[in-house]
Design an enzyme around this catalytic site. Structure first.
Site, mmCIF file in Angstrom:
data_model
loop_
_atom_site.group_PDB
_atom_site.id
_atom_site.type_symbol
_atom_site.label_atom_id
_atom_site.label_comp_id
_atom_site.label_asym_id
_atom_site.label_seq_id
_atom_site.Cartn_x
_atom_site.Cartn_y
_atom_site.Cartn_z
ATOM 1 C CB CYS A 1 -6.678 3.192 4.976
ATOM 2 S SG CYS A 1 -8.402 3.058 5.481
ATOM 3 C CG ASP B 1 -22.879 3.880 13.490
ATOM 4 O OD1 ASP B 1 -22.467 3.805 12.182
ATOM 5 O OD2 ASP B 1 -23.019 4.181 14.987
ATOM 6 C CB ALA C 1 6.728 13.518 -5.174
ATOM 7 C CE LYS D 1 -8.110 9.907 -0.511
ATOM 8 N NZ LYS D 1 -8.332 8.505 -1.562
ATOM 9 C CD GLU E 1 -15.052 -2.109 0.700
ATOM 10 O OE1 GLU E 1 -15.516 -2.275 0.488
ATOM 11 O OE2 GLU E 1 -14.174 -1.711 -0.804
ATOM 12 C CG PHE E 2 -9.385 -4.056 -2.588
ATOM 13 C CD1 PHE E 2 -8.453 -3.668 -1.187
ATOM 14 C CD2 PHE E 2 -10.175 -5.115 -1.859
ATOM 15 C CE1 PHE E 2 -7.388 -5.082 -0.123
ATOM 16 C CE2 PHE E 2 -9.562 -6.288 -2.191
ATOM 17 C CZ PHE E 2 -8.554 -5.767 -1.268
ATOM 18 C CG LEU E 3 -14.935 0.706 -1.104
ATOM 19 C CD1 LEU E 3 -15.901 1.342 0.001
ATOM 20 C CD2 LEU E 3 -15.166 0.777 -2.802
ATOM 21 N NE ARG F 1 -11.136 8.858 9.660
ATOM 22 C CZ ARG F 1 -12.379 7.409 9.602
ATOM 23 N NH1 ARG F 1 -11.956 6.756 10.351
ATOM 24 N NH2 ARG F 1 -12.027 7.165 8.425
ATOM 25 C CB THR G 1 -8.845 -3.692 7.543
ATOM 26 O OG1 THR G 1 -8.961 -2.269 6.518
ATOM 27 C CG2 THR G 1 -6.578 -3.554 7.415
HETATM 28 C C1 UGA Z 1 -6.823 3.621 1.172
HETATM 29 C C2 UGA Z 1 -6.565 2.377 -0.542
HETATM 30 O O1 UGA Z 1 -5.724 3.801 -1.654
HETATM 31 C C3 UGA Z 1 -6.957 1.759 -0.875
HETATM 32 O O2 UGA Z 1 -7.055 0.291 -1.479
HETATM 33 C C4 UGA Z 1 -7.820 0.893 0.422
HETATM 34 O O3 UGA Z 1 -8.992 0.465 0.550
HETATM 35 C C5 UGA Z 1 -8.179 1.976 2.204
HETATM 36 O O4 UGA Z 1 -6.389 2.832 2.178
HETATM 37 C C6 UGA Z 1 -8.856 1.192 2.712
HETATM 38 O O5 UGA Z 1 -8.330 0.513 3.582
HETATM 39 O O6 UGA Z 1 -9.563 1.258 3.359
HETATM 40 P P1 UGA Z 1 -7.534 5.787 1.006
HETATM 41 O O7 UGA Z 1 -6.436 5.731 2.181
HETATM 42 O O8 UGA Z 1 -8.982 6.124 1.038
HETATM 43 O O9 UGA Z 1 -7.124 4.607 0.800
HETATM 44 O O10 UGA Z 1 -6.605 7.105 -0.231
HETATM 45 P P2 UGA Z 1 -5.437 7.280 -0.783
HETATM 46 O O11 UGA Z 1 -5.930 7.622 -1.935
HETATM 47 O O12 UGA Z 1 -4.664 5.610 -0.969
HETATM 48 O O13 UGA Z 1 -4.609 7.548 -0.455
HETATM 49 C C7 UGA Z 1 -3.873 7.711 1.332
HETATM 50 C C8 UGA Z 1 -2.637 8.343 1.195
HETATM 51 O O14 UGA Z 1 -1.492 8.678 0.580
HETATM 52 C C9 UGA Z 1 -2.963 9.890 1.032
HETATM 53 O O15 UGA Z 1 -2.730 10.673 2.170
HETATM 54 C C10 UGA Z 1 -3.070 10.554 -0.258
HETATM 55 O O16 UGA Z 1 -2.568 12.003 -0.438
HETATM 56 C C11 UGA Z 1 -1.498 9.561 -0.058
HETATM 57 N N1 UGA Z 1 -0.130 9.106 -1.590
HETATM 58 C C12 UGA Z 1 -1.559 8.809 -2.531
HETATM 59 C C13 UGA Z 1 0.321 10.042 -1.888
HETATM 60 O O17 UGA Z 1 1.325 10.498 -1.652
HETATM 61 N N2 UGA Z 1 0.769 9.640 -3.469
HETATM 62 C C14 UGA Z 1 0.094 9.302 -4.151
HETATM 63 O O18 UGA Z 1 0.406 9.025 -4.558
HETATM 64 C C15 UGA Z 1 -0.730 8.324 -4.209
#
Ligand code: UGA
Length: 434
Positions: free
Chosen positions: A258, A30, A250, A318, A149-151, A325, A121
């Site tokens: 992301c 880094d 919701a 979340k 990545e899909f974490l 961010r 990405t």
């Molecule tokens: C997301 C994807 O789920 C990952 O698979 C991906 O690797 C990652 O982006 C990335 O591109 O690096 P992330 O941003 O960590 O992961 O979070 P999520 O759990 O997907 O939630 C994203 C947003 O959607 C949050 O603000 C969450 O509160 C919201 N959300 C999620 C909802 O409002 N409702 C849901 O049912 C699910």
């Protein structure tokens, strides 16, 4: 295997620590000197459930940190690029400056064959561009693959060790063998595609999930008007296996580093290619508007109160992360402040989040106050709003709240609304009228 990871953010650090835990030898690089010093001193730099334990177990054994990209490249067989691709402030396309800078530096450091994997990405065609940048600078042989990545933040450790699938963009058999070997301990569910397909799979996946969230949020709006209950509706929809029960919760809109970025980036790519991605465009617009709608749910309760106090539970985008961010919580707070400024009225805002307060302080520290716990935040408040779904908040004992007015606006639907009403609270949530 000897692996170099470039970038130690929410993707690079869990990836490095995860591969270290699997017995590989990891060197992470880094540019930020203080961050590298902190990591080498055994102090983790971000919150991610379960990561600290694995980090402590592997630090200075299977994983080390450096500011020297050259060292990182020289001491590794595989180089994983995990630097950020933030949105361009105007066009919203992915800004590739960190990727291209890493490519230039890798090229200058190559002295023998390496396998280079892009985990960040990136827009379709980036692999070709990075390959060209490196080839222009060196004759040393290398292969370049896409390894998106899909974490999920908050579940990164779990997702690392139990991925639904691994996507790898390469047509090269030698590279496929290395990736099969690398992922052998955690997954044999690897889909090999061409490089451009792999790059697009990442954007298309995130855009699809964003559309799903936008859709359920719109259905929640409809529920409020027609007297249906969004939890029941989402349950019923999700029981159809063709639809699936995930990502139907919701809330105040999707946020994080992301979904907002990647929906904008894929929409930009589509426009550049004269393709109509109207569903993605609708999700972007709807999600942006949601901030205003959510703020109004709060404002409605305190508009006529003199010098009102708003208590906020949750600042991270979340639960399970300290990441603020593009957090809907931060945007909603800013929108409430903005509206009160327009009314020429004062509002006091006091916030609490179990992990995200240090980050939130850098964003809104001059505009709000912070409390030490989820009860003191509500003292003398006219309204309490829940903006992040931390599990602690589900356990909130309403009888311990010493509010001036018993108003709750639960934008994550995590409290039992009926019980809140029984205890004399005015309770507003999403997608149902209680
Ligand atoms: C997301 C994807 O789920 C990952 O698979 C991906 O690797 C990652 O982006 C990335 O591109 O690096 P992330 O941003 O960590 O992961 O979070 P999520 O759990 O997907 O939630 C994203 C947003 O959607 C949050 O603000 C969450 O509160 C919201 N959300 C999620 C909802 O409002 N409702 C849901 O049912 C699910």
């Amino acid at each position: 295997m000897k692996i170099g990871v470039i970038g130690t953010g929410y993707v690079g650090l869990p990836t490095g620590v995860g591969f270290a835990e699997l017995g590989n030898s990891i060197i992470c690089c880094d540019k930020m000197i203080e961050k590298v010093e902190q990591l080498n001193a055994g102090k983790i730099t971000l919150y991610e459930e379960g990561l600290e334990e694995l980090f402590n177990k592997n630090i200075n054994k299977n994983i080390v940190f450096t500011t020297s990209l050259e060292k990182c490249v020289k001491e590794s067989d595989i180089i994983i690029i995990a630097v950020g691709t933030p949105p361009h402030p105007i066009t919203k396309e992915a800004d590739m400056k960190y990727i291209f800078a890493a490519a230039e530096e890798i090229a200058s450091s190559l002295t023998e064959y390496k396998l280079i994997a892009i985990k960040s990405t990136v827009p379709v065609g980036t692999g070709d561009q990075v390959e060209a940048i490196i080839k222009e600078k060196t004759n040393v042989s290398f292969d370049l693959i896409s390894l998106p990545e899909f974490l999920r933040e908050g579940f990164a450790v779990r997702d690392f060790f139990h991925p639904d699938r691994v996507i790898c963009g390469t047509n090269n058999e030698k590279c496929k063998e290395v990736i099969r070997e690398l992922y052998k301990p955690i997954s044999d569910n690897i889909l090999f595609t061409n490089r451009r397909s792999s790059e697009l799979i990442k954007y298309a996946s995130n855009a699809f999930l964003s559309i799903k969230i936008h859709y359920i949020n719109e259905i929640a709006n409809l529920c409020e008007e027609v007297g249906a209950d969004i939890s029941e509706v989402a349950n019923g929809i999700g029981m159809d296996k063709r639809i699936g029960d995930k990502f139907l919760v919701a809330g105040p809109g999707y946020g994080g580093s992301c979904f907002p970025k990647d929906t904008n980036a894929i929409a930009y790519i589509a426009r550049e290619n004269k393709i109509d991605l109207s569903l993605v465009e609708a999700a972007i617009k709807g999600n942006n508007n949601r901030v205003k709608d959510m703020a109004q749910k709060i404002i409605k309760k305190i508009k006529n109160v003199k010098d009102p106090t708003l208590a906020v539970l949750g600042l991270a985008f979340k639960g399970g992360t300290d990441d603020c961010r593009q957090s809907p919580a931060i945007d909603i707070i800013q929108e409430v402040i903005h509206c009160f400024e327009n009314f020429n009225k004062k509002i006091n805002i006091i916030c609490y989040d179990p992990k995200a307060m240090p980050q939130a302080k850098t964003l809104i520290g001059d505009k709000v106050k912070f409390a030490d716990d989820m009860y003191s935040v509500a003292e003398n408040a006219d309204v309490l709003t829940i903006l992040t779904e931390w599990s602690d908040f589900k356990e909130l004992d309403l009888s311990k709240l010493k509010m001036k007015q018993k108003n709750i606006v639960d934008l994550r639907n995590i409290l039992d609304g009926k019980k809140a009403k029984e205890k004399g609270f005015d309770y507003t949530c999403i997608g149902k009228i209680i």
